[in-house]
Design a protein around this motif. Structure first.
Motif, PDB file in Angstrom:
ATOM      1  N   GLY A   1     -10.945   8.413  -6.744  1.00  0.00           N
ATOM      2  CA  GLY A   1     -11.728   7.902  -5.624  1.00  0.00           C
ATOM      3  C   GLY A   1     -12.046   6.429  -5.691  1.00  0.00           C
ATOM      4  O   GLY A   1     -12.667   5.893  -4.772  1.00  0.00           O
TER       5      GLY A   1
ATOM      6  N   ARG B   1      -4.514  -1.348   5.252  1.00  0.00           N
ATOM      7  CA  ARG B   1      -4.885  -2.099   6.451  1.00  0.00           C
ATOM      8  C   ARG B   1      -6.327  -2.575   6.388  1.00  0.00           C
ATOM      9  O   ARG B   1      -6.651  -3.652   6.871  1.00  0.00           O
TER      10      ARG B   1
ATOM     11  N   ASP C   1       0.842  -1.198   0.000  1.00  0.00           N
ATOM     12  CA  ASP C   1       0.000   0.000   0.000  1.00  0.00           C
ATOM     13  C   ASP C   1       0.873   1.243   0.000  1.00  0.00           C
ATOM     14  O   ASP C   1       2.111   1.168   0.019  1.00  0.00           O
ATOM     15  N   SER C   2       0.215   2.405  -0.026  1.00  0.00           N
ATOM     16  CA  SER C   2       0.920   3.682  -0.022  1.00  0.00           C
ATOM     17  C   SER C   2       0.196   4.612   0.936  1.00  0.00           C
ATOM     18  O   SER C   2      -0.859   4.268   1.475  1.00  0.00           O
ATOM     19  N   VAL C   3       0.753   5.805   1.128  1.00  0.00           N
ATOM     20  CA  VAL C   3       0.130   6.760   2.053  1.00  0.00           C
ATOM     21  C   VAL C   3      -1.269   7.118   1.569  1.00  0.00           C
ATOM     22  O   VAL C   3      -2.222   7.217   2.341  1.00  0.00           O
TER      23      VAL C   3
ATOM     24  N   HIS D   1       4.416  -1.249   3.270  1.00  0.00           N
ATOM     25  CA  HIS D   1       4.281   0.135   2.823  1.00  0.00           C
ATOM     26  C   HIS D   1       5.359   0.419   1.795  1.00  0.00           C
ATOM     27  O   HIS D   1       6.549   0.459   2.114  1.00  0.00           O
TER      28      HIS D   1
ATOM     29  N   ALA E   1     -10.758   2.583  -5.652  1.00  0.00           N
ATOM     30  CA  ALA E   1      -9.576   1.804  -5.300  1.00  0.00           C
ATOM     31  C   ALA E   1      -9.386   0.673  -6.301  1.00  0.00           C
ATOM     32  O   ALA E   1     -10.350   0.046  -6.747  1.00  0.00           O
TER      33      ALA E   1
ATOM     34  N   TRP F   1      -3.236   5.337  -0.569  1.00  0.00           N
ATOM     35  CA  TRP F   1      -4.149   4.190  -0.659  1.00  0.00           C
ATOM     36  C   TRP F   1      -3.723   3.171   0.402  1.00  0.00           C
ATOM     37  O   TRP F   1      -2.893   2.308   0.155  1.00  0.00           O
ATOM     38  N   GLU F   2      -4.314   3.315   1.582  1.00  0.00           N
ATOM     39  CA  GLU F   2      -3.868   2.473   2.688  1.00  0.00           C
ATOM     40  C   GLU F   2      -4.404   1.052   2.526  1.00  0.00           C
ATOM     41  O   GLU F   2      -5.465   0.822   1.954  1.00  0.00           O
TER      42      GLU F   2
END
Lengths: 299, 266
Positions: free
Chosen positions: A178, A22, A15-17, A151, A180, A19-20
């Motif tokens: 918007g 968790r 993931d990235s900042v 990450h 994912a 597009w999280e």
């Protein structure tokens, strides 16, 4: 997304900042729990309360949480830390002996990679992915699924490449406008790697909602409401020739163009061709001396 | 505090969210105005504040605080504010007996591995009162700034571990908040700073990023502010919201406006 569930082994969630990942990890954890699997979670980045938030009690009862968040390095000396620190906790997971299919969620693999040498972590992941039956010595019975949250911005190409080579499946999160997207790369032994892109969203109860195929980036079409602009409409000079002007232009002989008529005219100088003369009207003060000024030269 | 920034963030001192990590970062500009905003905001919200101030002196923050309507001197005297003045106390490290712990102990040790003494200081400063009475709304840790710790010899992972423990103690255990400033080195290719910035970004609930304008210095627009709301553990109903505004810093306030809508050019 079903290909993620096909075979066990290591599944990387990158993931990235922006597009999280968790919430996707929690969605997979919920799915494993609903399938009746045992789920062990090694929680490093968030508290147990925060991780369990959103799951109902039936899911929470199937989750075994190993807490590395509260005191990973035993700074408080209160005895609440997991023995052996991060590496000890990881190795303890390898030594589980409960039968049945198991999913292990590492939240997060990035935290472990920042605190352990890459080689040690890779060895531990290999050991974790290979479940041996409690009888020992017999071939693996139930493949273990290991979900690792990674990450992407935190690690260089070396560790990322090492983890990719260990992974059976990589899910890279991104998105546009918007929505994912999950880019899924499956690497099965003795098979070609398969690549797939899937739109998805995660509902508040952490169910996975798969959506229609990804919308490809279409070519930008010209807007039909805006007419094409003619660039020559308001010029201050004339770019076009009328028919008469075009004929006059075509019949013009250029001065240095050597045509056959010109050749004939030069070969036969006729009387019509006047010889050139110089007409000079002497001034009052002119001194016309007919002598050759070079006469006294002895040349 | 800047009322316009409160409006953009949809908060007031009466409605303070708890358990949140806010990351402030600046790139090619000075983001310290955000630190002054949150310091005065949380003091006005009646929170107990531990301010680890490594960049400026107490009097500097006090002077700016007075322009924003708070007195740091009064807050410190009544116990609302615990102020670690890094510039002054860093000298004390060398004049103390070595056995006495000091929050900036790592300055004295050649191979200080971690920031545990600093964490113990923060934990002690923000622990609830013994009598169980909640004199203040919630504890807040404010750090200005974390990048200087890298310059002082700590590794990025050590600083991340410090914030990790502070999150466990302040955000999770005591339902408080943390606000920390990190500089973005941009093109300078500072790997350690990038690890620190990205690592904190992944843990943050709110990221405020002040950037200089791409076109350079402007008298009427001092920079632009990007606001990113994140939900690190919850599925976002719509994807994490992001807004961008331009700003101009004045003597006692900061005005925000949409891009290209500066009053000076309208």
């Amino acid at each position: 997304m079903e290909s993620v569930w096909g075979v066990g082994g290591l599944v990387l969630l990158r993931d990235s900042v922006e597009w999280e990942g968790r919430s996707l990890l929690k969605a997979f954890v919920k799915k494993s729990a609903l399938c009746g699997e045992q789920v062990h979670i090694l929680g490093c980045e968030v508290s147990e309360d925060e991780f369990r938030e959103g799951f109902d009690s039936s899911i929470n009862s199937r989750l075994v949480y190993h807490d590395l968040f509260r005191d990973p390095f035993n700074w408080s000396q209160a005895g609440g830390a997991l023995p052996g620190g991060p590496l000890g906790a990881l190795r303890a997971l390898c030594k589980r002996t409960e039968p049945g299919p198991v999913t292990i969620a590492l939240d997060s693999l990035s935290w472990l990679l920042l605190h352990l040498p890459c080689t040690t972590l890779c060895q531990a992941l290999c050991a974790l992915s290979q479940q041996h039956s409690p009888l020992g010595g017999s071939p693996p019975v139930e493949p273990v699924r290991v979900l690792g949250l990674l990450h992407m911005e935190l690690h260089g190409p070396g560790p990322m490449g090492a983890l990719s080579s260990l992974a059976q499946t990589e899910v890279t999160l991104s998105g546009t406008a918007g929505q994912a997207l999950a880019h899924i790369l499956c690497q099965r032994p003795r098979q070609h790697p398969t690549h797939q892109t899937q739109c998805f969203s995660i509902l508040p109860d952490f169910s996975l909602d798969l959506q229609e195929g990804p919308t490809l980036e279409s070519q930008p079409h010209p807007d039909p409401h805006i007419p094409p602009v003619e660039p020559t409409t308001h010029l201050t000079f004339n770019l076009h020739l009328s028919k008469k002007e075009r004929e006059a232009k075509d019949s013009l002989t250029l001065p240095f163009q050597f045509s056959s008529e010109k050749q004939q005219a030069l070969l036969r100088p006729g009387p019509s061709q006047a010889t050139s003369n110089i007409f000079y009207e002497p001034d009052v003060y002119d001194d016309l001396d007919q002598e050759d000024p070079d006469d006294d030269l002895d040349v | 505090m800047f009322p316009e920034l409160n409006n953009l963030l949809n908060t007031t001192p009466d409605r303070v969210e708890q358990g949140k990590l806010t990351l402030l970062c600046d790139a090619k500009t000075d983001g310290s105005f955000l630190v002054h905003h949150f310091l005065s905001f949380y003091l006005k919200a009646n929170c107990k504040v531990c301010f680890v101030a490594l960049i400026q002196s107490f009097s500097h923050y006090n002077i700016v605080g007075q322009k924003l309507g708070v007195s740091l001197t009064a807050a410190r005297e009544c116990g609302q504010l615990v102020f670690l003045e890094g510039l002054k106390s860093s000298v004390d490290v060398f004049f103390r007996a070595q056995a006495e712990p000091h929050p900036l102990q790592f300055l004295r040790e050649a191979d200080a591995g971690n920031l545990q003494p600093l964490y113990e200081f923060v934990r002690e400063a923000l622990k609830p009162a013994d009598d169980g009475q909640a004199a203040w709304r919630c504890p807040v840790l404010l750090v200005d700034d974390l990048s200087v710790l890298l310059s002082l010899g700590m590794g990025a992972v050590a600083v991340l571990d410090f914030i990790h423990y502070c999150r466990a103690a302040v955000c999770w255990e005591q339902k408080g908040n943390i606000v920390a400033l990190v500089h973005d080195s941009g093109d300078a290719e500072d790997e350690e700073n990038d690890i620190l910035l990205n690592g904190l970004s992944h843990q943050s609930h709110l990221i405020l990023r002040a950037e200089g304008l791409a076109t350079g210095f402007c008298r009427d627009v001092h920079g632009q502010l990007k606001i990113l709301w994140r939900t690190p553990s919850q599925p976002a109903a719509q994807r994490d919201r992001s807004l961008t505004y331009q700003y101009k810093i004045q003597d006692k306030s900061v005005s925000f406006f949409a891009k290209g809508m500066s009053p000076a050019i309208l």
